[in-house]
Design a protein around this motif. Sequence first.
Motif, PDB file in Angstrom:
ATOM      1  N   GLY A  25     -61.186  43.912  27.147  1.00 20.20           N
ATOM      2  CA  GLY A  25     -60.452  43.784  25.887  1.00 20.20           C
ATOM      3  C   GLY A  25     -61.380  43.525  24.715  1.00 20.20           C
ATOM      4  N   ALA A  26     -62.416  42.697  24.938  1.00 27.56           N
ATOM      5  CA  ALA A  26     -63.378  42.420  23.863  1.00 27.56           C
ATOM      6  C   ALA A  26     -64.158  43.670  23.494  1.00 27.56           C
ATOM      7  CB  ALA A  26     -64.330  41.309  24.300  1.00 27.56           C
ATOM      8  N   LEU A  27     -64.544  44.468  24.516  1.00 34.50           N
ATOM      9  CA  LEU A  27     -65.241  45.730  24.239  1.00 34.50           C
ATOM     10  C   LEU A  27     -64.349  46.681  23.445  1.00 34.50           C
ATOM     11  CD1 LEU A  27     -66.955  46.341  27.705  1.00 34.50           C
ATOM     12  CD2 LEU A  27     -68.094  45.675  25.577  1.00 34.50           C
ATOM     13  N   GLU A  74     -64.754  48.285  19.643  1.00 33.12           N
ATOM     14  CA  GLU A  74     -64.678  49.720  19.379  1.00 33.12           C
ATOM     15  C   GLU A  74     -63.629  50.033  18.316  1.00 33.12           C
ATOM     16  OE1 GLU A  74     -65.611  53.819  19.828  1.00 33.12           O
ATOM     17  OE2 GLU A  74     -66.675  51.935  20.192  1.00 33.12           O
ATOM     18  N   ILE A  75     -62.507  49.312  18.355  1.00 27.22           N
ATOM     19  CA  ILE A  75     -61.479  49.483  17.326  1.00 27.22           C
ATOM     20  C   ILE A  75     -62.057  49.168  15.944  1.00 27.22           C
ATOM     21  CG2 ILE A  75     -59.351  48.468  16.406  1.00 27.22           C
ATOM     22  CD1 ILE A  75     -58.389  48.220  19.320  1.00 27.22           C
ATOM     23  N   GLY A  79     -62.294  55.710  26.352  1.00 30.26           N
ATOM     24  CA  GLY A  79     -63.111  56.747  26.961  1.00 30.26           C
ATOM     25  C   GLY A  79     -64.576  56.383  27.122  1.00 30.26           C
ATOM     26  N   PRO A  80     -65.255  55.920  26.054  1.00 26.38           N
ATOM     27  CA  PRO A  80     -66.666  55.559  26.201  1.00 26.38           C
ATOM     28  C   PRO A  80     -66.896  54.446  27.230  1.00 26.38           C
ATOM     29  CG  PRO A  80     -66.084  55.768  23.883  1.00 26.38           C
ATOM     30  CD  PRO A  80     -64.805  55.839  24.650  1.00 26.38           C
ATOM     31  N   ILE A  81     -65.955  53.489  27.293  1.00 25.24           N
ATOM     32  CA  ILE A  81     -66.079  52.417  28.286  1.00 25.24           C
ATOM     33  C   ILE A  81     -65.954  52.998  29.687  1.00 25.24           C
ATOM     34  CG2 ILE A  81     -65.079  50.247  29.106  1.00 25.24           C
ATOM     35  CD1 ILE A  81     -64.047  49.781  26.249  1.00 25.24           C
ATOM     36  N   ALA A  82     -64.962  53.875  29.875  1.00 22.89           N
ATOM     37  CA  ALA A  82     -64.767  54.499  31.183  1.00 22.89           C
ATOM     38  C   ALA A  82     -65.987  55.328  31.579  1.00 22.89           C
ATOM     39  CB  ALA A  82     -63.513  55.371  31.164  1.00 22.89           C
TER      40      ALA A  82
END
Length: 391
Positions: free
Chosen positions: A339-341, A345-346, A375-378
Amino acid sequence: MAGPDAPAFADAPSLSDADAALVEDLLSGSHRALARVITKIESRTPGYRAIVSALHEHTGGADVIGVTGSPGAGKSTLVDKLAAAYRERGDTVGVIAVDPSSPYTGGAVLGDRIRMGSNVGDMDVFFRSMSARGQLGGLSTATADAVKALDAFGKDVVVLETVGAGQNEVDVVRTADTVAVLVQPGSGDDVQTLKAGILEIGDVFVVNKADMDGAQRTVAELEEMVHRREGGTTGRGAGHHGAASMASTEGGGSAGSHHDAGHSADSESGESDARDADADDSWTPEVLETVANTGEGVEGLIETFDAHAAYLRESGEIETTERRRYAEEIRTLVRADVGALATAEIERRGGIDRLAERVRDRETDPYAVAEAIVGPIADCVEEAADGDRDD
């Protein structure tokens, strides 16, 4: 034990020299170090995770007891008397009282109230009031970490007194080995609330202020509630332990069936005995009476806590409890970190209001925005997984 293809885990966070010394002092029995560590944990001071990681291997020795129930049930007074009784028999005690969060500061709005009056000046009773930080069940991740600190310090018993928030108190189960649910006499509405869900977490039900009118009726209502659990069972397997025993008894017939005198010994009667043994292996929540102001019933309550702790150890249920607790803790931490990541990104993409405006203007849609953020996290997770497979 992990198999040969199990993914590797990152090393534990590194301790700074100052925090390493703080951990060493805590493990050596310094109450000042314990207080400082819990302050770091509650404040989420940089480096706190490394401290908790370093303490983890030293945990597992304390009996953790959760005390919950509706406001006015007398939780604080009872916890005070419990701590005094534990001290009389030579146990060291840690108490964490989870108070409602201030909507402005996040602090414990009741943190300055006078509590634990029977144990003032006793260094072997460590008391800390903490903020619930908006968690529904009154227990934040910080509270679970504070329990670890008390456990690693060497406290024999850690008592959690939680915010009275009805059936949302289920969070206490994830941190406590034994859960006591307090109800005050004449609490018809409270008992109805218990029926709505909190029954599932109670290992012991306590009618406090049992010298008041209506106590016996409340006891009877609670006993009926326990014994009329789902499917009309006898209450075996109630509480947050014993789900397996519930499943085993639902499939069997009556253990009290009569058999022909000439029937061969060991078939049906043997099965009946096995069913009885299975039932006896589960934990039936008890309904007890206390008068916290005078200490009446406190010794009996502690005996029940001890019996439940023995049951957990002897049945092997403590292993299931710990696995469940750590599984939930891992999920909570992963959700928080991801959630923090995502939040970062938001913000990088202009902030949530800007994204919402673009959706309102039909430039994009919520699913596309979510995909762009996650997407980038995944992709990073997939790359790490590919690296593990290559190794």
